[in-house]
Write an enzyme that holds these catalytic residues in place. Structure first.
Site, PDB file in Angstrom:
ATOM      1  N   CYS A  85       1.045   6.631  -5.671  1.00  0.00           N
ATOM      2  CA  CYS A  85       0.789   5.639  -4.635  1.00  0.00           C
ATOM      3  C   CYS A  85       2.139   5.204  -4.087  1.00  0.00           C
ATOM      4  CB  CYS A  85       0.011   4.453  -5.199  1.00  0.00           C
ATOM      5  SG  CYS A  85      -0.409   3.302  -3.894  1.00  0.00           S
ATOM      6  N   CYS A 235       0.673   4.000   4.384  1.00  0.00           N
ATOM      7  CA  CYS A 235       0.263   4.871   3.267  1.00  0.00           C
ATOM      8  C   CYS A 235       1.360   5.884   2.924  1.00  0.00           C
ATOM      9  CB  CYS A 235      -1.044   5.594   3.582  1.00  0.00           C
ATOM     10  SG  CYS A 235      -1.729   6.391   2.123  1.00  0.00           S
TER      11      CYS A 235
HETATM   12  O1  PYC Z   1       0.755   4.188  -0.206  1.00  0.00           O
HETATM   13  O2  PYC Z   1       0.248   6.113  -1.112  1.00  0.00           O
HETATM   14  C1  PYC Z   1      -0.057   4.981  -0.732  1.00  0.00           C
HETATM   15  C2  PYC Z   1      -1.442   4.513  -0.910  1.00  0.00           C
HETATM   16  C3  PYC Z   1      -2.511   5.222  -1.361  1.00  0.00           C
HETATM   17  C4  PYC Z   1      -3.602   4.363  -1.355  1.00  0.00           C
HETATM   18  C5  PYC Z   1      -3.174   3.143  -0.910  1.00  0.00           C
HETATM   19  N1  PYC Z   1      -1.849   3.246  -0.637  1.00  0.00           N
END
Ligand code: PYC
Length: 310
Positions: A85, A235
Site C-alpha cells: 500500500c 493510490c
Molecule cells: O496507496 O497503494 C495505495 C493504496 C491501495 C489502496 C489504498 N491505497
C-alpha cells in the site's frame, strides 16, 4: 492497543504500534496469511465502524525478519490483506518519524510482497520505491452489463489493477457515488469474464483516468479499493501500475516525473527506473500528516467492540 492515525494525500492509515496479535514465526507473507485467516476480529475491530470506517487502511507494525530492514508491516482493509500500500507506506514512515523511530534518509521496509524503500525527505514528505511493477495485458475489452464495452489494461503495482484510460464520468467528488457504482460494475464484469492477474489473482482495484484539473498535473484518477471505498489519494500502487503502462507505451521516459492527481485533487509525483525483470521500479513521492495517537478500548459489554461486520 495503541494506534496512530495519519492521512496521506487525504487517504487514512491506522498504524497499530502496540498490542497486535502474535503471528508466530515464518516469512512475512506466511504471517500475513495467518493474520487474514485467524485474526479477523483484530482486523475488523481496528478498521471497521464504530472505531473506523471503510476507507481506513490498517497497518500492523512488526519487527523485521531481514537484518537490513528497519521495520516490517502488514496492510489490511475492511475486507482482506493488501499486498502493498503506497499511501500507507508514506503514512508509516511519517508516523515512525513522529515517534522518533525513523531518522531522515533511506530505510528498507519489509512487506508481504517484497522489500520497499522509503526516503524520509522531511517530517511529512516521503519517497517510496515500490516493488517491480508491470503490465500483464494491454487493451482488454470486457462487456459490462448495462454499461457497454469497457477497455483497459491489467497491471500490477503491488496490488492488481484494471486501468481505464478515459473515464466516461467526470472525475469529481460530486460524482463519487456514480464512479463507485461504475467501477464496481467493471470489477464484477471482469470476474464474470474470468479476467485475472497472474495465477488467477483477483483484480481488486479499478482505476479510471481523465484530464487533470490543475494544469501542472499530468492526469487525474479515481480508484475503487477492494472493500468498496474509493482512494482519496492518487493510490501509490495504482500509480505504480500506471507507470508500468506509460513506460511500455513509450509515453514516459525513465526518470521523468508524472504528476498524478486524485479525485479529491491531492497529488503524488511518480517516476520509474527500468526494472530487472518484466517491469519498472516506481518511486512515488507524497505527503502524510499524523492526525491522532490513541488507545483502543475493548469493553466486553460492548456488542460492537469487534466492529460492525456485514
Ligand atoms: O496507496 O497503494 C495505495 C493504496 C491501495 C489502496 C489504498 N491505497
Amino acid at each position: 492497543m495503541r494506534v496512530i492515525d495519519s492521512h496521506t494525500a487525504g487517504e487514512p492509515t491506522r498504524l497499530v504500534v502496540d498490542g497486535g496479535p502474535d503471528l508466530g514465526s515464518g516469512s512475512l507473507a506466511e504471517r500475513a496469511a495467518r493474520l487474514e485467516a485467524e485474526h479477523l476480529d483484530f482486523c475488523s475491530s481496528v478498521v471497521l465502524e464504530p472505531r473506523g470506517h471503510d476507507a481506513i487502511v490498517g497497518a500492523l507494525l512488526l519487527p523485521p525478519s531481514q537484518p537490513d530492514c528497519t521495520a516490517a508491516v502488514i496492510y489490511f482493509n475492511n475486507l482482506q490483506n493488501l499486498g502493498m500500500c503506497g499511501h500507507a507506506t508514506i503514512g508509516l514512515a511519517v508516523t515512525l518519524a513522529h515517534l522518533g523511530r525513523l531518522p531522515h534518509g533511506q530505510h528498507r521496509i519489509e512487506t508481504p510482497v517484497g522489500i520497499v524503500e522509503v526516503d524520509l525527505l522531511d517530517a511529512n514528505t516521503v519517497a517510496v520505491s515500490n516493488v517491480e511493477s508491470y503490465r500483464l495485458q494491454k487493451d482488454v475489452s470486457v462487456d459490462v452489463p448495462g454499461r457497454g464495452k469497457v477497455t483497459g489494461d491489467v497491471a500490477y503495482g503491488g496490488n492488481w489493477f484494471f486501468l481505464v484510460k478515459e473515464s466516461p464520468i467526470d472525475l469529481t467528488l460530486a460524482n463519487v457515488t456514480d464512479l463507485t457504482a461504475y467501477t464496481k460494475d467493471i470489477r464484477t464484469a471482469l470476474e464474470d469474464a474470468d479476467i485475472t492477474g497472474t495465477d488467477g489473482a483477483w483484480i481488486d482495484h479499478i482505476e479510471l483516468f481523465g484530464p487533470p484539473v490543475d494544469p501542472s498535473s499530468n492526469s487525474r484518477n479515481f480508484v475503487l479499493c477492494p472493500g468498496g471505498a474509493y482512494d482519496r489519494s492518487p493510490c501509490g500502487t495504482g500509480c505504480s501500475a500506471k507507470l508500468a503502462c506509460l513506460a511500455e507505451d513509450g509515453v514516459l521516459a525513465p526518470g521523468e516525473t508524472w504528476i498524478q492527481e486524485s479525485v479529491i485533487g491531492s497529488t503524488y509525483r511518480a517516476s520509474y527506473q527500468p526494472g530487472t525483470g518484466k517491469g519498472v521500479l516506481p518511486t512515488i513521492t507524497g505527503q502524510a500528516f499524523v492526525t491522532s495517537d490513541a488507545n483502543l478500548i475493548f469493553n466486553l459489554a460492548d456488542p460492537y467492540r469487534l466492529g460492525i461486520r456485514p
